[in-house]
Scaffold this active site. Structure first.
Site, mmCIF file in Angstrom:
data_model
loop_
_atom_site.group_PDB
_atom_site.id
_atom_site.type_symbol
_atom_site.label_atom_id
_atom_site.label_comp_id
_atom_site.label_asym_id
_atom_site.label_seq_id
_atom_site.Cartn_x
_atom_site.Cartn_y
_atom_site.Cartn_z
ATOM 1 C CE LYS A 16 37.380 1.123 -14.879
ATOM 2 N NZ LYS A 16 36.983 2.163 -13.531
ATOM 3 N N GLY A 33 42.966 -7.157 3.103
ATOM 4 C CA GLY A 33 43.112 -6.211 2.336
ATOM 5 C C GLY A 33 43.848 -4.980 2.862
ATOM 6 N N GLY A 39 46.038 -2.448 1.778
ATOM 7 C CA GLY A 39 46.510 -1.375 0.862
ATOM 8 C C GLY A 39 46.772 -0.025 0.787
ATOM 9 C CB VAL A 91 41.313 1.459 0.138
ATOM 10 C CG1 VAL A 91 39.916 2.194 0.548
ATOM 11 C CG2 VAL A 91 41.548 1.915 -1.035
HETATM 12 P P1 NAD Z 1 45.953 -2.126 -3.304
HETATM 13 O O1 NAD Z 1 46.437 -3.012 -4.499
HETATM 14 O O2 NAD Z 1 46.620 -0.712 -2.858
HETATM 15 O O3 NAD Z 1 45.124 -2.715 -1.769
HETATM 16 C C1 NAD Z 1 44.683 -4.109 -1.871
HETATM 17 C C2 NAD Z 1 45.446 -4.820 -1.121
HETATM 18 O O4 NAD Z 1 44.936 -6.560 -1.003
HETATM 19 C C3 NAD Z 1 46.812 -5.324 -1.919
HETATM 20 O O5 NAD Z 1 48.133 -4.911 -0.390
HETATM 21 C C4 NAD Z 1 47.241 -7.108 -2.412
HETATM 22 O O6 NAD Z 1 47.922 -7.386 -1.323
HETATM 23 C C5 NAD Z 1 46.160 -7.662 -0.804
HETATM 24 N N1 NAD Z 1 45.570 -8.139 -1.554
HETATM 25 C C6 NAD Z 1 45.397 -8.911 -2.852
HETATM 26 N N2 NAD Z 1 44.222 -10.438 -2.673
HETATM 27 C C7 NAD Z 1 44.207 -10.477 -1.290
HETATM 28 C C8 NAD Z 1 43.859 -11.225 -1.105
HETATM 29 N N3 NAD Z 1 43.125 -13.272 -1.670
HETATM 30 N N4 NAD Z 1 43.799 -11.861 0.023
HETATM 31 C C9 NAD Z 1 43.734 -10.531 1.519
HETATM 32 N N5 NAD Z 1 44.535 -9.807 0.700
HETATM 33 C C10 NAD Z 1 44.979 -9.781 -0.269
HETATM 34 O O7 NAD Z 1 44.161 -1.603 -3.592
HETATM 35 P P2 NAD Z 1 43.552 -0.710 -3.175
HETATM 36 O O8 NAD Z 1 43.786 1.039 -3.821
HETATM 37 O O9 NAD Z 1 43.554 -0.434 -1.693
HETATM 38 O O10 NAD Z 1 42.092 -0.304 -3.538
HETATM 39 C C11 NAD Z 1 40.786 -1.580 -2.357
HETATM 40 C C12 NAD Z 1 40.012 -1.957 -3.524
HETATM 41 O O11 NAD Z 1 39.337 -0.934 -3.010
HETATM 42 C C13 NAD Z 1 39.902 -2.603 -4.885
HETATM 43 O O12 NAD Z 1 39.614 -3.538 -4.903
HETATM 44 C C14 NAD Z 1 40.033 -1.390 -5.780
HETATM 45 O O13 NAD Z 1 39.288 -1.523 -6.925
HETATM 46 C C15 NAD Z 1 38.468 -0.849 -4.555
HETATM 47 N N6 NAD Z 1 38.678 0.815 -4.510
HETATM 48 C C16 NAD Z 1 39.903 1.675 -4.835
HETATM 49 C C17 NAD Z 1 39.769 2.207 -4.568
HETATM 50 C C18 NAD Z 1 40.716 3.824 -3.984
HETATM 51 O O14 NAD Z 1 40.518 5.265 -4.752
HETATM 52 N N7 NAD Z 1 42.337 3.160 -4.700
HETATM 53 C C19 NAD Z 1 38.361 3.721 -5.106
HETATM 54 C C20 NAD Z 1 37.864 2.681 -5.641
HETATM 55 C C21 NAD Z 1 37.634 1.337 -4.971
#
Ligand code: NAD
Length: 366
Positions: free
Chosen positions: A92, A191, A193, A195
């Site tokens: 990383k 959340g 977002g 995923v």
């Molecule tokens: P993202 O930023 O698109 O979505 C996260 C969502 O969580 C957002 O809509 C945000 O508004 C919401 N959020 C933030 N704080 C919050 C709270 N206190 N309560 C409720 N909702 C809240 O991120 P993502 O890409 O969807 O990833 C989600 C999680 O999965 C993260 O922890 C990320 O590290 C992990 N992850 C993602 C991937 C990937 O492929 N995108 C891979 C491995 C792990």
């Protein structure tokens, strides 16, 4: 192999003490005066292959905070790759500073540092790094993955991550309820977002009863309208009467405070580092009879996707095929956890180390 985990230990030691306590191979401090670039690359373990892991840019309060983060995150990548059956190691990078500092020269200089490691470290996107940033990095090094589809890359990894998390959830449901159907199950997705939304699509198809929360009300409204999910406020999500809690926003949401409120049989979601303290809260979950699908396994779809791209001739179907293994691996971990009376996270880490150790012996012969 000795496993020392706590963050306290990481913080309290000398630099070499920190590196050796977590079993790292290398910590590379990079500095470039003209651009102001300060980056740290952590290479944890390269037994299975070159170390792959994203670059995160963050305005760390101190250098120590940045070192702690890169050491912890790169170690996590080793386990994620190993448990997912990938032939890559864990690494990383962190860039210290305000993301506004980024410009072409700054990012290309970082690319040159990555290039100087000769392929031992392969970088990708992470927090505060965009696809366009990766394109600048790629001008200086071939050791970068996670490029946009138009550039021959694998594009957005979130659908593959969500698919893996969905399968991990089904495996955990099988362990908890004897069958993996999610039909009629009350599932709270924290959340919505990248995923979370894709995960909800799978849950809708299965006929689950879905509860959603987010800090953005417009997103909630849109997803609720599309899927019929019930909206819950961020503060109330832990008190919903649910079968499955799916954290897809933040880390450390499984902690002393939330555990006394959570009323569920399964925790399975995509967020990283869900347990505030792996040992204490892993054990607390066993005591409460909650089945926990280890985060670094079930959210490995994103890594699987960038790994597929790194191998060349990217094919999304192959990435999905590899992600399908998450179901069986998750069940194997949960069975080991039950048989040995150890937390699922610990069982997963042990299985990851077992793979690394057995392959390292294999490599000692030609
Ligand atoms: P993202 O930023 O698109 O979505 C996260 C969502 O969580 C957002 O809509 C945000 O508004 C919401 N959020 C933030 N704080 C919050 C709270 N206190 N309560 C409720 N909702 C809240 O991120 P993502 O890409 O969807 O990833 C989600 C999680 O999965 C993260 O922890 C990320 O590290 C992990 N992850 C993602 C991937 C990937 O492929 N995108 C891979 C491995 C792990």
């Amino acid at each position: 192999m000795v496993e020392i985990k706590t963050e306290e230990m990481v913080k309290g030691d000398s630099i070499y003490g920190q590196i050796t306590s977590l079993g790292h191979e290398q910590l590379v401090m990079c500095y470039d005066e003209p651009t102001g670039l300060k980056a740290i690359i952590g290479i944890h373990n390269t037994v299975l292959g070159p170390a792959l892991g994203g670059t995160r840019m963050w305005n760390y309060a101190s250098e120590q905070e940045a070192i702690t983060d890169v050491l912890r995150l790169s170690r996590g990548m080793t386990f994620k790759a190993a448990i997912s059956g990938l032939n890559i190691g864990g690494g990383k990078a962190v860039i210290i500073g305000d993301p506004k500092l980024k410009n072409e020269a700054f990012l290309r200089r970082f690319g040159k540092f990555v290039q100087s490691l000769g392929g031992k470290y392969i970088t990708a996107e992470d927090v505060n790094m965009k696809t366009s940033d990766m394109e600048y990095i790629a001008m200086e090094t071939a050791h970068v993955t996670g490029l946009p589809e138009v550039k021959g890359g694998g594009g957005d990894p979130s659908p593959v991550t969500a698919y893996g998390a969905y399968l991990g959830m089904k495996a955990a449901a099988k362990k908890a309820y004897g069958q993996d159907s999610l039909a009629g199950k009350k599932i709270a997705v924290q959340g919505i977002g990248q995923v979370g939304r894709h995960l909800i699509d799978h849950l809708v198809k299965e006929g689950a009863e879905i509860f959603i929360t987010d800090i953005f009300e417009d997103r909630l409204k849109e997803v609720a309208q599309k899927t019929g999910a019930t909206v819950i406020s961020p503060e109330d999500i832990y008190d919903v009467k649910m079968d499955i809690y799916a954290p897809c926003a933040l880390g450390a949401t499984v902690n002393d405070e939330t555990l006394s409120r959570l009323n569920c049989q399964v925790i399975a979601g995509a967020a990283n580092n869900q347990l505030k303290d792996e040992e204490i809260h892993g054990q607390a979950l066993i005591e409460r009879g909650i089945i926990y699908a280890p985060d670094f396994l079930i959210n490995a779809g994103g890594l699987i996707n960038v790994y597929a791209e790194y191998l060349g001739n990217y094919n999304r179907d192959l990435a999905y095929q590899q992600a399908e293994k998450i179901y069986d691996t998750c069940l194997a971990i949960l069975n080991k956890s039950e048989k040995e009376g150890i937390p699922a996270q610990q069982a997963a880490i042990e299985m990851a180390w077992n793979r690394i150790n057995s392959i390292s012996k294999l490599k000692s012969t030609y």
